[in-house]
Enzyme design. Structure first.
Site, PDB file in Angstrom:
ATOM      1  N   LYS A  76       0.844  -1.204   0.000  1.00  0.00           N
ATOM      2  CA  LYS A  76       0.000   0.000   0.000  1.00  0.00           C
ATOM      3  C   LYS A  76       0.867   1.238   0.000  1.00  0.00           C
ATOM      4  CE  LYS A  76      -4.448   0.944   0.007  1.00  0.00           C
ATOM      5  NZ  LYS A  76      -5.435   0.210  -0.788  1.00  0.00           N
ATOM      6  N   VAL A  90     -21.259   7.357   0.553  1.00  0.00           N
ATOM      7  CA  VAL A  90     -21.793   7.192  -0.802  1.00  0.00           C
ATOM      8  C   VAL A  90     -20.832   7.828  -1.813  1.00  0.00           C
ATOM      9  CG1 VAL A  90     -24.200   6.899  -0.174  1.00  0.00           C
ATOM     10  CG2 VAL A  90     -23.308   9.207  -0.489  1.00  0.00           C
ATOM     11  N   GLY A  91     -19.538   7.511  -1.640  1.00  0.00           N
ATOM     12  CA  GLY A  91     -18.559   7.870  -2.657  1.00  0.00           C
ATOM     13  C   GLY A  91     -18.717   6.966  -3.857  1.00  0.00           C
ATOM     14  N   GLY A 113     -19.721   3.331  -2.602  1.00  0.00           N
ATOM     15  CA  GLY A 113     -20.968   3.323  -1.841  1.00  0.00           C
ATOM     16  C   GLY A 113     -22.172   3.713  -2.674  1.00  0.00           C
TER      17      GLY A 113
END
Length: 349
Positions: A81, A183-184, A187
């Site tokens: 990452k 809610v990106g 989402g």
């Protein structure tokens, strides 16, 4: 600041690198947890951290999660990452992205980067100017690649359906109450799929305007981002940042299922036991949210088509069912069952 070996989330990581490029302003961390199965693959996150040590912790936790995610998805990739530390008023510039690409290239293929929070396909194109070890680049036609978010969302949707089957004994989301936290790009796509099937949604996001607009479009209820964890529903779907499942928040949950895309949802290992003790079906995050990395990995490896990617994503519900079956039989939390499976796959069982 403590040495990286002393961080609580250091887990015999093979490499942890700190990069600083004064000319571009780049400050970054790249952590490679395991290359047992292949190069450490995982996106790069662009985020502002009030304390720089938190960026190291994030890289350590997320890279370990990628080792487990890639292993459980059956991919010949290890876990890594990247984290780029964003200044409060700083901006992503081509120079900064080029410097990050050089940092990736300096690792000689031990780490393969891709899109994550705060990054875009366009950013990957810039990074690709200075490194070969990047994926998530624009795709044409049926080629594998591009924005992985819709494919992550597909896997999460299928995983939620599997959890509904496991806990509620139904194959349909029709009438099932789902509280969606975040809610990106992922989402929102999850919410749209569930709404199309007739689920009753409650939406929340730190960007209230975004959540409100989507709620009005889908006919969903709206909740404050802090209150969504206490909404009475059948499913809580965490799709924002991690560590939202804590001792305090788990005690207040009013759901029977937790299944969502957010990485590192459990704040501590003990929180997996707490969810289990409450009888809540939990979908280990790195199993349910593997759709995006399946797309990214097959692109990097030059294997398969969009059809192949989606066929592999269709296997996610079966993996979750296997975890839940073992959890029921042994009385062991699903989070622990999944960890043990993943550790065995990466040679650490």
């Amino acid at each position: 600041m403590s040495a990286v070996w002393d961080f609580a989330d250091f887990d015999d990581h093979e490499h942890v690198h700190m990069f600083r490029d004064r000319a571009s302003g780049l400050t970054a961390v790249i952590a490679v947890h395991s290359t047992h199965l292949g190069p450490g693959a995982g996106g790069v996150r662009y985020w502002h951290y009030p304390q720089r040590a938190a960026a190291i912790t994030d890289a350590l936790r997320l890279s370990r999660g990628m080792s487990y995610k890639n292993a459980m998805a059956g991919l010949p990739m290890g876990g890594g990452k990247g984290v780029i530390l964003a200044d409060e008023q700083g901006a992503k510039t081509p120079e900064l992205l080029a410097a990050f690409g050089r940092a990736v290239e300096s690792l000689g293929g031990a780490y393969v980067t891709a899109e994550d929070v705060g990054m875009s396909v366009a950013d990957m194109v810039e990074i690709a100017r200075t490194t070969r070890h990047v994926s998530g680049l624009p795709a044409a036609g049926d080629a594998v690649g591009g924005n992985p978010s819709p494919l992550t969302a597909l896997g999460v949707y299928l995983g939620i359906k599997a959890a509904i089957r496991e806990k509620l004994n139904t194959d349909s989301a029709q009438g099932v109450r789902v509280a969606v936290q975040g809610v990106g790009s992922v989402g929102e796509a999850v919410a749209r799929r569930l709404a199309a099937e007739g689920a009753k949604l409650t939406l929340a996001d730190v960007d209230l305007a975004r959540a409100k607009a989507l709620a009005e479009e889908l006919g969903a209820d709206l909740a404050d981002s802090a209150a969504i964890m206490e909404v009475e529903a059948d499913v809580l779907s965490p799709n924002a940042l991690g560590a939202t499942l804590t001792e305090a928040s788990i005690e207040r949950l009013k759901v029977s299922i937790v299944a969502g895309a957010a990485n590192n949802q459990l704040a501590t290992d003990a929180d997996g036991q707490r969810i289990h003790d409450r009888g809540i079906v939990y979908a280990p995050d790195y199993v349910i949210n593997a759709g995006g990395i399946i797309n990214v990995a097959l692109e990097y490896l030059g294997q398969g088509s969009r059809e192949e990617v989606e066929s592999r994503i269709q296997l996610i519900p079966g993996r979750l069912a296997e975890i839940w079956a073992e959890s029921r039989a042994s009385g062991t939390p699903a989070s622990v069952v999944a960890d043990r499976m993943a550790q065995t796959l990466i040679g650490r069982g």
